[in-house]
Write an enzyme that holds these catalytic residues in place. Structure first.
Site, mmCIF file in Angstrom:
data_model
loop_
_atom_site.group_PDB
_atom_site.id
_atom_site.type_symbol
_atom_site.label_atom_id
_atom_site.label_comp_id
_atom_site.label_asym_id
_atom_site.label_seq_id
_atom_site.Cartn_x
_atom_site.Cartn_y
_atom_site.Cartn_z
ATOM 1 N N LEU A 75 7.278 4.433 19.846
ATOM 2 C CA LEU A 75 7.573 4.132 21.254
ATOM 3 C C LEU A 75 6.414 3.351 21.883
ATOM 4 C CD1 LEU A 75 10.201 5.038 22.734
ATOM 5 C CD2 LEU A 75 8.731 6.551 24.064
ATOM 6 N N HIS A 76 5.261 3.991 21.928
ATOM 7 C CA HIS A 76 3.985 3.366 22.317
ATOM 8 C C HIS A 76 3.876 2.890 23.763
ATOM 9 C CE1 HIS A 76 3.334 3.804 18.126
ATOM 10 N NE2 HIS A 76 3.779 2.653 17.730
ATOM 11 N N CYS A 124 -2.574 1.766 8.114
ATOM 12 C CA CYS A 124 -1.611 0.727 8.422
ATOM 13 C C CYS A 124 -1.975 -0.693 7.997
ATOM 14 C CB CYS A 124 -1.348 0.722 9.922
ATOM 15 S SG CYS A 124 -1.323 2.356 10.612
ATOM 16 N N CYS A 184 -1.088 -3.834 15.356
ATOM 17 C CA CYS A 184 -0.901 -3.455 13.951
ATOM 18 C C CYS A 184 -1.458 -4.520 13.003
ATOM 19 C CB CYS A 184 0.601 -3.260 13.709
ATOM 20 S SG CYS A 184 0.997 -2.798 12.027
ATOM 21 N N GLU A 243 0.839 -1.195 0.000
ATOM 22 C CA GLU A 243 0.000 0.000 0.000
ATOM 23 C C GLU A 243 0.872 1.242 0.000
ATOM 24 O OE1 GLU A 243 -2.609 0.007 3.370
ATOM 25 O OE2 GLU A 243 -3.070 -2.123 3.128
ATOM 26 N N CYS A 301 5.318 -7.712 7.322
ATOM 27 C CA CYS A 301 6.233 -7.252 8.362
ATOM 28 C C CYS A 301 6.449 -8.375 9.368
ATOM 29 C CB CYS A 301 5.628 -6.032 9.061
ATOM 30 S SG CYS A 301 6.705 -5.294 10.310
HETATM 31 N N1 SAH Z 1 7.786 -0.367 11.190
HETATM 32 C C1 SAH Z 1 7.856 1.062 11.291
HETATM 33 C C2 SAH Z 1 7.046 1.809 10.259
HETATM 34 C C3 SAH Z 1 5.668 1.314 9.929
HETATM 35 S S1 SAH Z 1 4.362 1.571 11.070
HETATM 36 C C4 SAH Z 1 7.509 1.511 12.698
HETATM 37 O O1 SAH Z 1 7.182 0.673 13.524
HETATM 38 O O2 SAH Z 1 7.613 2.697 12.985
HETATM 39 C C5 SAH Z 1 4.052 3.299 11.110
HETATM 40 C C6 SAH Z 1 3.389 3.755 12.393
HETATM 41 O O3 SAH Z 1 2.006 3.370 12.456
HETATM 42 C C7 SAH Z 1 4.049 3.172 13.621
HETATM 43 O O4 SAH Z 1 4.191 4.136 14.625
HETATM 44 C C8 SAH Z 1 3.038 2.109 14.022
HETATM 45 O O5 SAH Z 1 3.214 1.755 15.351
HETATM 46 C C9 SAH Z 1 1.736 2.803 13.720
HETATM 47 N N2 SAH Z 1 0.558 1.915 13.662
HETATM 48 C C10 SAH Z 1 0.510 0.605 13.379
HETATM 49 N N3 SAH Z 1 -0.757 0.133 13.451
HETATM 50 C C11 SAH Z 1 -1.541 1.174 13.787
HETATM 51 C C12 SAH Z 1 -2.952 1.344 14.013
HETATM 52 N N4 SAH Z 1 -3.794 0.333 13.885
HETATM 53 N N5 SAH Z 1 -3.407 2.584 14.344
HETATM 54 C C13 SAH Z 1 -2.548 3.624 14.445
HETATM 55 N N6 SAH Z 1 -1.218 3.540 14.237
HETATM 56 C C14 SAH Z 1 -0.709 2.327 13.920
#
Ligand code: SAH
Length: 367
Positions: A229-230, A356, A118, A91, A111
């Site tokens: 970070l989360h 995502c 995610c 995508e 991934c």
């Molecule tokens: N692998 C990399 C880049 C891809 S994800 C990373 O982890 O940064 C890009 C961003 O979207 C990341 O911050 C990820 O944690 C976030 N993300 C993933 N799933 C999501 C969702 N369902 N809602 C909001 N953000 C999400």
């Protein structure tokens, strides 16, 4: 499998055209169209129709083909589901903003990181994308912007900074870019060289692969770095991001500060606000309590960073819950009180499943 002309070198393209019994200058014309991102031969108007039809039977233009194109109701966001030559799907998203046009690209098909919130990782990692496959995503977006102009669609919003070209790149689509570091670097170098997109307008987002951040430090270009970070503690982070068992929070942040300090850049911290449902069906805060906000403030105190608070885009397969706007604001207020720069990421294109990996996942489910 049809050859992909975009992947040919100039001499290879010339040979291909001459072997078809065509004059050499057609190769040059073709190259110009390819560099502009022409997704098909039919668009190549200065090439005779008979040749276009012939080319269409034996070759493909770009390494990606558009399978689906979705537009958000406000016309600002366009999402593409693209297919690669081996049938894998990825995508990319074009976002038209007041400061320019930003493209979110994928770096891998699938991934391997396994983050619990995610959608992109649900089917595992299929493979790394090549620099050309990543670059083609930008070309697809650029071509779309060109279509906006030709169709007189207002370039929206009409910010002065928006001249109708791709101006920003975020590597935040499917995949972990620092598991495919050399190809991602190759892609960035090319976008900078050939499309003139400045280093400072390119943002790479990682879940925190320290070796990869070290490689970026060695590469030494002033791009923006974003860390997903989360969670503010190792204990909580390990529960939702398996990568944290390999690289601890403090090591990830140390590496990130080393990178941003080198270029005097602000580090972007991404923090999805997650809820969980309790047995009464009520949503309770998961990583978004006042204590979490205080802990996060301590971690980032005095550092040059911006915390992007991200409302969670619901994914059916995941048992988290989205939080209310009020809960997000309460979390943000604590960061503000502690002097931490923060903003809430505007959700774009939620009406087209732009979050995502959702489109790819849904398409795979329907197959
Ligand atoms: N692998 C990399 C880049 C891809 S994800 C990373 O982890 O940064 C890009 C961003 O979207 C990341 O911050 C990820 O944690 C976030 N993300 C993933 N799933 C999501 C969702 N369902 N809602 C909001 N953000 C999400």
């Amino acid at each position: 499998m049809k050859p992909i002309l975009f992947n040919f070198s100039d001499p290879e393209l010339e040979k291909f055209i001459i072997d078809m019994g065509q004059p050499k200058f057609r190769a040059k014309q073709l190259r110009e169209w390819l560099n502009r991102g022409a997704p098909d031969f039919a668009s190549m108007k200065n090439i005779p129709e008979s040749l276009r039809t012939e080319l269409d039977c034996i070759a493909q233009t770009l390494p990606v083909k558009i399978v689906k194109k979705l537009e958000s109701s406000d016309g600002e966001t366009t999402k593409f589901l693209l297919e690669l030559h081996d049938g894998e799907q990825i995508e990319c998203v074009l976002m038209r903003t007041t400061y320019g046009n930003s493209v979110c690209v994928s770096s891998q098909a699938g991934c391997a990181m396994g983050c619990r919130f995610c959608a992109s990782t649900l089917l595992g990692l299929k493979r790394n994308l090549t620099p050309n496959e990543i670059y083609s995503q930008i070309l697809i977006a650029q071509w779309e912007l060109r279509s906006d102009r030709i169709s007189d669609k207002p370039i929206r919003p009409n910010g002065d900074a928006n001249n109708g070209d791709v101006s920003h790149i975020v590597i935040m689509g499917t995949g972990e870019p620092l598991q495919n570091t050399e190809n991602v670097i190759g892609f960035i170098e090319r976008a900078n060289r050939e499309m003139g997109i400045g280093w400072r307008r390119i943002t790479l987002s990682t879940c925190g692969i320290v070796d990869g951040i070290d490689r970026l430090i060695e590469w030494n270009r002033p791009i923006n770095l974003a860390i997903s970070l989360h969670a503010p503690t190792d204990e909580l982070r390990s529960q939702i991001m398996p990568i944290n068992n390999r690289y601890k929070l403090s090591d990830v942040l140390d590496a990130a500060w080393r990178f941003t300090d080198n270029h005097n850049r602000q580090l972007m911290i991404e923090y999805i606000l997650l809820g969980k449902r309790n047995e009464n069906g009520e949503t309770v805060l998961y990583n978004a309590t006042p204590e979490h906000a205080e802990k996060l403030s301590e971690l980032l105190h005095g550092k040059n960073c911006m915390v992007n608070l991200i409302p969670w885009n619901a994914v059916d397969e995941r048992d988290f819950a989205s939080l209310s706007g009020n809960a997000v604001h309460r979390f943000q207020d604590i960061l503000i009180k502690n002097g931490i720069h923060t903003r809430i990421r505007r959700e774009r294109g939620t009406d087209i499943g732009s979050a995502c990996g959702q489109l790819r996942l849904n398409n795979a489910k329907n197959k």
